[in-house]
Design a protein around this motif. Structure first.
Motif, short mmCIF file in Angstrom:
data_model
loop_
_atom_site.label_atom_id
_atom_site.label_comp_id
_atom_site.label_asym_id
_atom_site.label_seq_id
_atom_site.Cartn_x
_atom_site.Cartn_y
_atom_site.Cartn_z
N ASN A 1 0.83 -1.20 0.00
CA ASN A 1 0.00 0.00 0.00
C ASN A 1 0.87 1.26 0.00
N ALA A 2 1.88 1.26 0.87
CA ALA A 2 2.75 2.45 0.97
C ALA A 2 3.50 2.70 -0.33
N GLY B 1 3.25 12.77 8.33
CA GLY B 1 1.88 12.71 7.79
C GLY B 1 1.67 11.63 6.76
N LEU B 2 2.62 10.74 6.59
CA LEU B 2 2.49 9.70 5.56
C LEU B 2 2.05 8.37 6.18
N VAL B 3 1.27 7.60 5.43
CA VAL B 3 0.76 6.32 5.93
C VAL B 3 1.87 5.27 5.85
N GLU B 4 2.90 5.43 6.68
CA GLU B 4 4.05 4.52 6.61
C GLU B 4 4.56 4.11 7.99
N MET C 1 -8.23 -0.21 -4.35
CA MET C 1 -7.60 1.06 -4.74
C MET C 1 -6.08 0.96 -4.76
N ILE C 2 -5.47 1.93 -5.41
CA ILE C 2 -4.03 2.07 -5.34
C ILE C 2 -3.70 2.89 -4.09
N GLY C 3 -2.79 2.40 -3.26
CA GLY C 3 -2.43 3.07 -2.02
C GLY C 3 -1.62 4.33 -2.28
N PRO C 4 -1.23 4.99 -1.21
CA PRO C 4 -1.36 4.56 0.18
C PRO C 4 -2.52 5.15 0.97
N SER C 5 -3.24 6.10 0.44
CA SER C 5 -4.20 6.79 1.31
C SER C 5 -5.53 6.99 0.59
N SER D 1 -2.89 20.00 3.77
CA SER D 1 -2.22 18.71 3.94
C SER D 1 -1.80 18.14 2.59
N THR E 1 2.11 16.87 1.95
CA THR E 1 2.44 15.44 1.81
C THR E 1 2.20 14.89 0.41
N GLY F 1 4.82 12.21 -0.99
CA GLY F 1 4.84 10.94 -0.26
C GLY F 1 3.58 10.12 -0.44
N HIS F 2 2.46 10.79 -0.62
CA HIS F 2 1.19 10.07 -0.80
C HIS F 2 0.88 9.80 -2.27
#
Ligand code: SF4
Lengths: 281, 219
Positions: free
Chosen positions: A102-103, A212-215, B11-15, B47, B51, B54-55
């Motif tokens: 996912n990450a 703030g990252l989902v990691e 879905m495709i990650g990450p968020s 936000s 980010t 990274g997201h």
């Protein structure tokens, strides 16, 4: 429709929890049985693929903070050098793999969210491997997990920004615990008890993603989340009743979420995210 | 709520908010543009701004602009694919007043020169809210098939539209009308229970006062 585990238990009388959950969906959401089963089969396929992809040692996230760790854990489990033994090791490695997938912008099934997407599939796929279960049984497990998740989402929350990580990884663990009890032949009440144990054991867990990252800590919480689900399922399967009514535990989780300050709800300010070394980075 | 809200989406990650929601916003912009985009300026607020790399929010928006869905494996490579397909995208930070923390403004131009500016927010769980189109404040989710009709604010403009829908026996789930000022440019956002056919869309386009009709498919 009333969302409660106690009403789910009543509905499961004589037909079992998966069938009761199916009938609820068909009645309240006008979804056909075929549609439910087909979509769950599709979800199961994606879960399986994400677990495979996540074990790629070269995979990494956009930020580079995570990736390749699931492979390390898998190797360690296979080498017999871990402390928790086979089932636990394989389950937590799988959860880590899916979360790392996912990450790294891989395809996953949010269950209930993307951040906590490793826990439920790791529990089910590892149980399948260990006990030789059919895909149909796993789909029943997904439906049970989904029904439990709906109750939690309706009574409390499944969003880290609203309720902290107890609401994301905690809910995923509660769903996985209930599913594990179901596929191991436990009763509907035992499923609800497992859900209660899983939630009470992470009550108050904050949402504190670094940068703030989902990691970080998210991917590791997926690994510990499936471990928590296994323990909760085992407690319930042993016939230990939850000392607190499961619906009340869910409501307590909601209340705790409301009491959490914003800095501990996905803003990336408190908890792990406040460690001086990640602030410097 | 149903089962698929909990076991899903795929879905495709990450968020779900920063990736899936962002891809949906890009795709709404694409559908509103109605043609192949060649140039886009994407501004991230809050936000999203902090980010987005990274997201993969930038990749998600770019993929959406190329009509990719939230579970399209190509989202990861979308920036490269955009280059190959002749879509030139620039990303920049922006500070908007009183905006949701996950807000993006997409200024996109198509191959015919048609240009639109869409502001939208990703409000959680992959759900979105379109907030303005070409500076006209709107507010709709795109959860259902939605007709977006631009028209001149005039008596009867709305009635003629609903009349045509009613003639075609298409039920309106929700409907909202937004306008810049009395007698000026206005937008109707009409969520439908059924899909209108091309003939109906064509007759809507030819109504007096109507300047533009787009059908947002459920995405
Ligand atoms: S820490 Fe927050 S972002 Fe990470 S998994 Fe938990 S709830 Fe999701």
């Amino acid at each position: 429709m009333e969302y409660s585990l106690s009403s789910l238990i009543d509905a499961a009388e004589g037909i079992g929890l998966a069938e009761a959950a199916r009938q609820n969906e068909m009645k309240y959401n006008e979804i056909s049985q075929a549609e439910i089963d087909e979509k769950m089969r599709e979800a199961l396929d994606v879960m399986r693929q994400s677990a495979q992809r996540g074990f790629d040692p070269k995979m990494h996230s956009m930020s580079g903070m995570t990736g390749g760790q699931a492979y390390k854990l898998q190797q360690a489990v296979q080498a017999g050098i871990t402390a928790g033994g086979g089932f636990l090791g394989r389950a937590s490695a799988r959860a880590l793999a899916i979360a790392e997938c996912n990450a790294a912008m891989g395809k996953i099934v949010a269950a209930p969210t993307a951040g906590a997407c490793g826990i439920l599939p790791a529990a089910l796929l590892t149980a399948q491997e260990e006990y030789g279960l059919s895909d149909e049984t796993l789909i029943d497990g997904l439906i049970v997990a989904g029904a439990v998740g709906e109750v939690i989402a309706a009574r409390a929350s499944i969003s880290g920004a609203q309720g902290g990580c107890q609401a994301e990884c905690g809910s995923a663990a509660a769903m996985a615990a209930a599913a594990l009890v179901y596929i191991r032949g436990g009763s509907a009440k035992q499923c609800a008890d497992a859900c209660a144990f899983a939630l009470m054991n992470v009550m108050g867990l904050v949402c504190d993603p670094v940068h703030g990252l989902v990691e970080v800590p998210c991917v590791y919480r997926n690994a510990s989340g499936v471990a928590g689900a296994l323990v909760a399922a085992d407690l319930a399967l042993a016939g230990i009743p939850s000392p607190l009514p499961p619906d009340e535990v869910i409501d307590a989780m909601k209340a705790v979420g409301e009491q959490l300050p914003p800095s501990l709800r996905e803003t990336g300010e408190g908890g792990c995210a406040s460690c001086p070394s990640c602030k410097r980075a | 709520m149903n089962l698929f809200d909990i076991i899903g989406p795929v879905m495709i990650g990450p968020s779900s908010s920063h990736t899936a929601g962002a891809a949906r916003i890009g795709r709404v912009a694409r559908q509103l543009l109605g043609e192949k985009p060649v140039k886009a300026l994407v501004s991230f607020h809050g936000s999203f701004e902090k980010t987005y790399q990274g997201h993969g929010t930038d990749r998600a928006v770019a993929g959406g602009l190329m009509d990719m869905s939230v579970d399209d494996e190509r989202l990861r490579r979308s920036l490269k694919l955009a280059g190959e397909e002749g879509l030139h995208i620039t990303f920049q930070p922006v500070h908007l007043r009183d905006a949701h923390p996950n807000t993006v403004v997409i200024d996109v131009t198509g191959e015919s020169g048609r240009r639109i500016v869409v502001q939208a927010a990703s409000i959680g769980g992959g759900r979105i809210r379109v907030q303005s189109i070409d500076g006209i404040e709107v507010g709709f989710s795109g959860d259902k098939t939605t007709l977006v009709i631009r028209h001149t604010d005039a008596p009867g403009a709305i009635a003629t539209v609903t009349q045509l829908l009613s003639n075609a026996r298409i039920n309106i789930a929700t409907m909202r009308v937004f306008r810049r000022e009395a007698g000026g440019q206005a937008i109707m956002a009409i969520a439908l229970d059924a899909m209108p056919d091309d003939k109906l869309l064509d007759s809507l386009k030819h109504l007096p006062n109507v300047t533009d009709v787009t059908l947002l498919k459920q995405i």
